[in-house]
Write a protein that holds these residues in place. Structure first.
Motif, short mmCIF file in Angstrom:
data_model
loop_
_atom_site.label_atom_id
_atom_site.label_comp_id
_atom_site.label_asym_id
_atom_site.label_seq_id
_atom_site.Cartn_x
_atom_site.Cartn_y
_atom_site.Cartn_z
N ASP A 165 0.20 7.11 5.06
CA ASP A 165 -0.17 5.80 5.59
C ASP A 165 0.78 4.72 5.10
O ASP A 165 1.18 3.83 5.87
CB ASP A 165 -1.61 5.46 5.20
CG ASP A 165 -2.63 6.41 5.80
OD1 ASP A 165 -3.41 5.98 6.65
OD2 ASP A 165 -2.62 7.60 5.43
N GLU B 52 3.01 2.48 7.61
CA GLU B 52 2.88 1.02 7.52
C GLU B 52 4.24 0.37 7.26
O GLU B 52 4.57 -0.66 7.88
CB GLU B 52 1.91 0.65 6.39
CG GLU B 52 0.45 0.95 6.69
CD GLU B 52 -0.41 0.90 5.45
OE1 GLU B 52 0.05 0.36 4.41
OE2 GLU B 52 -1.54 1.42 5.48
N ARG C 54 1.21 -6.56 5.40
CA ARG C 54 0.85 -5.14 5.27
C ARG C 54 -0.62 -4.94 5.63
O ARG C 54 -0.97 -3.93 6.26
CB ARG C 54 1.15 -4.63 3.86
CG ARG C 54 0.81 -3.16 3.67
CD ARG C 54 1.28 -2.63 2.33
NE ARG C 54 2.72 -2.49 2.25
CZ ARG C 54 3.40 -1.41 2.69
NH1 ARG C 54 2.75 -0.40 3.24
NH2 ARG C 54 4.71 -1.35 2.57
N VAL D 218 -0.90 -4.85 9.38
CA VAL D 218 -0.40 -3.59 9.93
C VAL D 218 -1.38 -2.46 9.63
O VAL D 218 -1.64 -1.61 10.49
CB VAL D 218 1.01 -3.27 9.35
CG1 VAL D 218 1.42 -1.84 9.70
CG2 VAL D 218 2.03 -4.26 9.88
N LYS D 219 -1.94 -2.46 8.42
CA LYS D 219 -2.93 -1.44 8.06
C LYS D 219 -4.13 -1.50 9.00
O LYS D 219 -4.64 -0.47 9.46
CB LYS D 219 -3.38 -1.64 6.61
CG LYS D 219 -4.36 -0.57 6.12
CD LYS D 219 -4.87 -0.90 4.73
CE LYS D 219 -3.81 -0.66 3.68
NZ LYS D 219 -3.57 0.80 3.45
#
Length: 305
Positions: free
Chosen positions: A158, A162, A227, A230-231
């Protein structure tokens, strides 16, 4: 708070929890083992410096590597290293107690990067970028001083996906975190054994194992908002289309540079036609022209080209 208070012995898990714990452990071990094999991450006589931040990922990585070490066909050493960045309120006793409970060699490295970050970053701004660079420099230097041949970091699939989108959206670059990296000065090699592991699996495993997690919020900084966005995007995609994160990650291992647009990686300028070899049949090549204003007598004879 002691490490005993934070850690629930596996024997206290219910039968179902034990079964689930064993299942997820096998999955993680399989994925870590495959990543190590695919990228030749660990070799005979390696000294692996396992960087432990106090988060779930690095704890899981250490746990799995220690288990693999016992069954590996090669010999390698593991040294746990934590960088104490002197954040106010950091529970200094937790990690030494945990490492002692595992009976493994370890170092706690003191480096007041907290003061440096606070002095250079304005109040309210994200400190994670500078903090990471300072931490990386310290770990690189320390790895060499103790004779470590590899530095193991706890980034998982992940994280890597990301980072791919973060670099595209905010850096206009098509790059991510590689499973194995030679430092720019070629003095260190970084490995990411969790490269094939999903964060949700690591989180489930950490919940069963009750690692003594130390939250990364002691400096008062919020995790990078970009971030987080995006996560959230990837989490939503994963819910709508399970397996999409894995598919995106797989694309990182299946790159066709001629199908991108980087002139430094592929020579687009000097592409030339070559019809010297025997022509191969195209699919649906027998076309029929229904209308044209072209005088066919002007056609070039291509039968011998």
């Amino acid at each position: 708070m002691t490490v005993e208070q934070l850690t629930l012995p596996t024997s206290e898990l219910t039968s179902l929890e034990k079964s689930q714990c064993i299942k997820i452990e096998k999955k993680l071990r399989r994925n870590v083992g495959k990543a190590i094999f695919d990228y030749n991450m660990i070799e005979e006589s390696d000294v692996i410096m396992v960087a432990i931040s106090g988060g779930k990922d690095s704890f899981a990585m250490l746990d799995i590597l220690l288990k693999l070490q016992k069954s590996a066909p090669i010999n390698f050493k593991i040294i746990a290293v934590n960088l104490d960045q002197k954040q106010p309120g950091f529970p200094e006793h937790i990690l030494p107690a945990y490492f002692e409970s595992l009976a493994i060699p370890y170092y706690i490295v003191d480096k007041d990067t907290y003061s440096v970050v606070k002095a250079k970053i304005d109040e309210g701004k994200t400190t994670c970028g500078l903090c990471s660079r300072l931490r990386r420099g310290t770990l690189y230097s320390f790895a060499e001083s103790i004779g470590a041949t590899k530095i193991a970091l706890g980034h998982h699939m992940d994280d890597m996906v990301e980072t791919l989108f973060l670099n595209m959206f905010f850096g206009s670059k098509l790059k991510s975190m590689p499973p194995k990296l030679l430092a720019d000065d070629k003095r260190n090699i970084v490995i990411r054994p969790l490269a094939y592991c999903r964060e949700k699996d690591i989180m489930e495993y950490a919940n069963y194992k009750h690692f003594p997690i130390i939250p990364c919020n002691l400096c008062g900084s919020q995790e990078n908002l970009q971030r987080q966005n995006v996560k959230a995007m990837l989490t939503d995609w994963d819910k709508q289309t399970p397996g999409r994160v894995e598919a995106i990650f797989k694309s990182l291992t299946n790159v066709s540079v001629s199908q991108l647009a980087d002139t430094n990686l592929f020579d687009f300028q000097n592409l030339t036609i070559d019809r010297s070899s025997e022509k191969q049949a195209y699919e649906f090549e027998k076309e029929q022209v229904s209308s044209s204003n072209i005088d066919e007598s002007l056609y070039i004879d291509v039968t011998n080209i």
